[in-house]
Write a protein that holds these residues in place. Structure first.
Motif, PDB file in Angstrom:
ATOM      1  N   ALA A 462       0.697  -0.988  -0.275  1.00 32.98           N
ATOM      2  CA  ALA A 462       0.018  -0.393  -0.040  1.00 32.98           C
ATOM      3  C   ALA A 462       0.941   1.215  -0.286  1.00 32.98           C
ATOM      4  O   ALA A 462       0.696   2.550  -0.523  1.00 32.98           O
ATOM      5  CB  ALA A 462      -1.100   0.443   1.521  1.00 32.98           C
ATOM      6  N   ASN A 463       2.569   1.154   0.335  1.00 30.37           N
ATOM      7  CA  ASN A 463       2.819   1.635   0.693  1.00 30.37           C
ATOM      8  C   ASN A 463       4.294   2.194  -0.643  1.00 30.37           C
ATOM      9  O   ASN A 463       4.043   3.396  -0.814  1.00 30.37           O
ATOM     10  CB  ASN A 463       3.211   2.568   2.104  1.00 30.37           C
ATOM     11  N   GLN A 616       0.232 -12.685 -11.321  1.00 21.62           N
ATOM     12  CA  GLN A 616       1.542 -12.662 -12.096  1.00 21.62           C
ATOM     13  C   GLN A 616       1.783 -11.358 -12.117  1.00 21.62           C
ATOM     14  O   GLN A 616       3.281 -10.983 -11.893  1.00 21.62           O
ATOM     15  CB  GLN A 616       1.667 -13.803 -12.668  1.00 21.62           C
ATOM     16  N   GLY A 617       1.793 -10.889 -13.085  1.00 21.27           N
ATOM     17  CA  GLY A 617       1.823  -9.702 -14.289  1.00 21.27           C
ATOM     18  C   GLY A 617       2.429  -8.107 -13.511  1.00 21.27           C
ATOM     19  O   GLY A 617       3.382  -7.976 -13.141  1.00 21.27           O
ATOM     20  N   SER A 618       0.979  -8.319 -12.200  1.00 22.91           N
ATOM     21  CA  SER A 618       1.814  -6.475 -10.891  1.00 22.91           C
ATOM     22  C   SER A 618       2.062  -7.440 -10.336  1.00 22.91           C
ATOM     23  O   SER A 618       3.127  -6.724  -9.504  1.00 22.91           O
ATOM     24  CB  SER A 618      -0.029  -6.588 -10.700  1.00 22.91           C
ATOM     25  N   GLY A 619       3.127  -8.203 -10.047  1.00 19.53           N
ATOM     26  CA  GLY A 619       3.913  -8.828  -8.978  1.00 19.53           C
ATOM     27  C   GLY A 619       5.224  -8.763  -9.692  1.00 19.53           C
ATOM     28  O   GLY A 619       6.260  -8.607  -9.178  1.00 19.53           O
ATOM     29  N   ARG A 620       5.855  -8.246 -10.907  1.00 22.29           N
ATOM     30  CA  ARG A 620       6.333  -7.451 -11.679  1.00 22.29           C
ATOM     31  C   ARG A 620       6.982  -6.302 -10.737  1.00 22.29           C
ATOM     32  O   ARG A 620       8.300  -6.158 -10.573  1.00 22.29           O
ATOM     33  CB  ARG A 620       6.362  -7.010 -13.133  1.00 22.29           C
ATOM     34  N   LEU A 621       6.457  -5.351 -10.040  1.00 21.86           N
ATOM     35  CA  LEU A 621       6.479  -3.900  -9.848  1.00 21.86           C
ATOM     36  C   LEU A 621       7.320  -4.267  -8.577  1.00 21.86           C
ATOM     37  O   LEU A 621       8.645  -3.513  -8.406  1.00 21.86           O
ATOM     38  CB  LEU A 621       5.482  -3.546  -9.574  1.00 21.86           C
ATOM     39  N   ILE A 622       6.438  -4.636  -7.627  1.00 27.71           N
ATOM     40  CA  ILE A 622       7.569  -4.552  -6.215  1.00 27.71           C
ATOM     41  C   ILE A 622       8.602  -5.707  -5.992  1.00 27.71           C
ATOM     42  O   ILE A 622       8.117  -7.111  -5.462  1.00 27.71           O
ATOM     43  CB  ILE A 622       6.763  -4.352  -5.138  1.00 27.71           C
ATOM     44  N   ASP A 627      11.846  -0.969  -2.950  1.00 25.61           N
ATOM     45  CA  ASP A 627      11.134  -0.982  -4.542  1.00 25.61           C
ATOM     46  C   ASP A 627       9.666  -0.269  -4.616  1.00 25.61           C
ATOM     47  O   ASP A 627       9.199   0.073  -3.288  1.00 25.61           O
ATOM     48  CB  ASP A 627      10.476  -1.853  -5.758  1.00 25.61           C
ATOM     49  N   ARG A 628       9.339   1.302  -5.682  1.00 26.23           N
ATOM     50  CA  ARG A 628       8.444   2.125  -5.271  1.00 26.23           C
ATOM     51  C   ARG A 628       8.007   2.066  -6.817  1.00 26.23           C
ATOM     52  O   ARG A 628       8.632   1.753  -8.287  1.00 26.23           O
ATOM     53  CB  ARG A 628       9.067   3.470  -5.171  1.00 26.23           C
ATOM     54  N   PHE A 654      -2.074  -2.388  -3.777  1.00 29.71           N
ATOM     55  CA  PHE A 654      -1.945  -1.456  -3.606  1.00 29.71           C
ATOM     56  C   PHE A 654      -2.568  -0.270  -3.190  1.00 29.71           C
ATOM     57  O   PHE A 654      -3.988  -0.825  -3.064  1.00 29.71           O
ATOM     58  CB  PHE A 654      -1.335  -1.273  -4.993  1.00 29.71           C
ATOM     59  N   TRP A 655      -2.382   0.678  -3.283  1.00 33.44           N
ATOM     60  CA  TRP A 655      -3.277   2.079  -3.076  1.00 33.44           C
ATOM     61  C   TRP A 655      -3.850   2.239  -4.077  1.00 33.44           C
ATOM     62  O   TRP A 655      -3.159   2.141  -5.512  1.00 33.44           O
ATOM     63  CB  TRP A 655      -1.913   2.864  -2.568  1.00 33.44           C
ATOM     64  N   ARG A 656      -4.607   2.223  -4.426  1.00 36.13           N
ATOM     65  CA  ARG A 656      -5.695   2.327  -4.981  1.00 36.13           C
ATOM     66  C   ARG A 656      -5.820   3.751  -6.045  1.00 36.13           C
ATOM     67  O   ARG A 656      -6.429   4.659  -5.105  1.00 36.13           O
ATOM     68  CB  ARG A 656      -6.895   1.703  -5.839  1.00 36.13           C
TER      69      ARG A 656
END
Length: 678
Positions: A462-463, A616-622, A627-628, A654-656
């Motif tokens: 979320a942060n 899985q796809g969104s899990g590539r970010l953090i 990481d931000r 995540f914060w939406r």
């Protein structure tokens, strides 16, 4: 806390220190749950979010317990991480902690190793002749042969010099073509046999989902004996199992076998097979052209088209004639000739069995023809029953992944693997389950004896991250990505200063975005990397990670398994919800079967698959605590349709926001911070 639990905790602390890591509550919780499963002999399904350190959480308890454990992964990247990074780093420390020498090995299918007998005795085979006739292929072949003759090499394709696919094929055999190390003249030096022998005695053996699936479905031992199995990347296991047991038939495969037979057994029988092969090739090419011209012919088939069936029966009959002669040919005493005979016999038996199955698909399988590859396929509608009987009744299964829930429920994944969860059995099912009890050996395990656990993630999603859900972009259509979505993608990349992984659910959408961005990004001095059909995914990811201001466009092969922490990936954009294509035969057939039974194929098949892929796809970010960034989903259905809530509940929290300006300002600030540090 029991003595065993204390030993696991102490060993885990030692292993974490050895890799330079930090203690994590989720990892400790998972390790204790794995230890309990091994000790009490029950199954465990555990979701361990990104950053948990799940590899050590299952490796350490297994080593402390002294169990022989098989670890099956879906991706080569994870296999390499375990064998080249995790296990070597913790070995020395755990040797001292446990007061014994721990061991580990890796085992792959026979086709992943050089066959020395074929390498040294195949100069007149058709594939070898093609290599001799092509200079650069001959150069590759010489390098491969020189490497194979170097003392101490593994013979493993992943360790070998990079060579053309045709060169490797000419130097390796399938499992059915192999005559076995005991009979082979090169058996004492066989790379595959040596790898398996090493794995037999190892505490931990690393393998892949496909090899395990083949063993389970065929009920034939391929892999070393074990006391427990870890299914890592377990969300992939259903698809990998289905793929492993899908039958395929191509004209090229039949032609290759016919040429091999002609060389080994010249005469009328092999001439008949050559002629049948040629007729089948012509039929396949003609049918592929018809399907390309008339799309209504594409998709699932009830049976093999008559134009192909007659020629397939002719091939089967001709194959049978050659096999009779090979079986009767007992005068061969030269070991190399015996090895070649084994290869021919294996190839012909495979074709014979495949054609038999294709001609009688029944209602339990899905048959279809792919015109672009001119291939007939036959896949099982369901594999959960065979997994339940041949996998879940034998040894404890530890199934784990960062993404195992759909809308916070484990049921879809658990049932796909064969576990019995939240089910009230009908009378027929009770009868079947009583029959199944006979299959469970005295020391076997009940498929319903399952513990389910979610240990979360150490990341503060979320942060650390924002989820951008634009409402104003039109819903996607079958024509691919819309221009408003492409324009929004360009604006997001501009704000982020590159640093973007853009994931597309189709090649058409990727190519549309590429065409637009190739004009836009050079004006911003931002590099663009675009996946092309046949590209090496590993090389693309390396380039993306090295150039922090680059943008990488990729299709489904890049939705999972990518680990690029830091400044190179601060924006992940997903073009649309990755629902299965309506023309995807197996999933469409599974959904139709659920519909016919009174359920919802969309809710029970299509939505769970899309939810896992989206997670899985969104899990590539953090990928680390530092990481931000932003995940953007350019598909307004996720906020406008009722099923969107299930998809959102399957993703990291995540914060939406729906406000594009807020997102772009945040990305621009992050980019400026990174530029200032450079």
């Amino acid at each position: 806390m029991s003595d065993f639990s204390k030993k696991v905790r102490a060993a885990l602390d030692t292993a974490v220190e050895a890799i330079g890591g930090q203690s994590r509550s989720g990892q400790i919780e998972m390790a204790q749950a794995v230890a309990n499963a091994l000790d009490d002999r029950h199954h465990l399904l555990v979701q361990a979010g990104t950053g948990t350190g799940k590899s050590l959480a299952y490796l350490v308890p297994a080593l402390v317990h002294g169990k022989k454990v098989l670890v099956a992964t879906a991706t080569l990247a994870l296999q390499r991480q375990l064998v080249e990074r995790d296990l070597p780093k913790i070995k020395e420390a755990l040797d001292k902690e446990l007061n014994r020498e721990i061991s580990f090995g890796i085992y792959k299918g026979i086709g992943n190793y050089i066959c020395l007998q074929k390498l040294n005795n195949s100069s007149d085979l058709p594939e070898a002749q093609e290599i001799v006739d092509t200079s650069y292929l001959e150069s590759d072949a010489k390098r491969l042969r020189a490497w194979a003759q170097t003392p101490g090499v593994s013979g493993d394709r992943d360790d070998a010099p990079e060579v053309d696919r045709r060169v490797w094929q000419a130097s390796s055999v399938s499992g059915r073509e192999c005559m076995g190390a005991d009979e082979c003249p090169s058996g004492s030096k066989c790379f595959a046999a040596n790898a398996k022998a090493k794995a037999q005695s190892a505490d931990i053996v690393i393998t892949n989902h496909t090899l395990l699936a083949i063993e389970i479905v065929d009920s034939h031992p391929i892999l070393p004996e074990r006391d427990a199995i870890v299914l890592d990347e377990a969300h992939e296991f259903l698809d990998r199992t289905t793929g492993a047991v899908t039958e395929e038939l191509t004209a090229a495969r039949v032609s290759r076998a016919a040429v091999m037979a002609k060389k080994h057994l010249p005469g009328k029988a092999s001439d008949n097979l050559i002629k049948a092969s040629e007729r089948f090739t012509n039929s396949v090419e003609q049918y592929a052209t018809e399907v390309k011209l008339d799309p209504t012919l594409a998709g699932r088939l009830e049976q093999v088209p008559k134009t192909l069936a007659a020629d397939m029966r002719a091939v089967k009959e001709a194959v049978g004639g050659v096999l009779q002669l090979i079986t009767a040919d007992e005068q061969i005493i030269d070991p190399n000739s015996m090895a070649e005979r084994a290869r021919v016999k294996g190839a012909l038996n495979e074709i014979n069995q495949t054609i038999t199955k294709l001609l009688k698909p029944g209602t339990t399988h899905v048959l279809w023809f792919e015109p672009n590859f001119s291939t007939l396929y036959l896949a099982p509608l369901s594999v959960s029953d065979v997994l339940r009987k041949n996998l879940l009744t034998k040894v404890p299964i530890i199934a784990t992944s960062a993404t195992l829930t759909v809308g916070k429920s484990f049921d879809p994944i658990a049932k796909s693997i064969g576990f019995i969860v939240n089910e009230k059995l009908t009378e027929d099912e009770v009868e079947d389950s009583v029959k199944d009890e006979d299959i469970v050996e005295e020391d076997g395990i009940d498929p319903g004896n399952l513990q389910i656990l979610d240990v979360g993630s150490p990341f503060d999603f979320a942060n650390q991250g924002m989820l951008y859900l634009p409402k104003q972009i039109p819903e996607p259509t079958k024509d691919g990505i819309s221009m408003p979505a492409v324009i929004e993608l360009g604006e997001l990349i501009k704000a982020a200063g590159g640093r973007t992984l853009a994931l597309f659910s189709s090649w058409r959408a990727l190519e549309s975005a590429d065409e637009y961005l190739r004009k836009l990004l050079p004006t911003l001095n931002l590099p663009l990397l675009t996946q092309r059909r046949g590209d090496s995914v590993g090389a693309l990811i390396e380039k993306f990670a090295k150039d922090e201001r680059s943008t990488l466009l990729g299709t489904l092969s890049l939705w999972q398994g990518i680990d690029v922490p830091g400044q190179a990936c601060t924006l992940v954009v997903i073009d649309r919800i990755p629902f299965p294509r309506p023309d995807e035969p197996v999933l469409a057939a599974r959904a139709a079967q659920v519909d016919q039974a009174g359920g919802s194929g969309f809710m029970q098949i299509s939505l769970p698959r899309a939810a896992i892929l989206l997670a899985q796809g969104s899990g590539r970010l953090i990928r680390s605590l530092d990481d931000r960034g932003v995940v953007a989903i350019l598909d307004s259905r996720i906020v406008n349709r009722r099923y969107g809530a299930i998809l959102l509940n399957s993703m990291p929290p995540f914060w939406r926001t729906h406000d594009g300006e807020v997102v772009k300002e945040a990305l621009a600030r992050l980019n400026q911070q990174y530029l200032a540090k450079a």
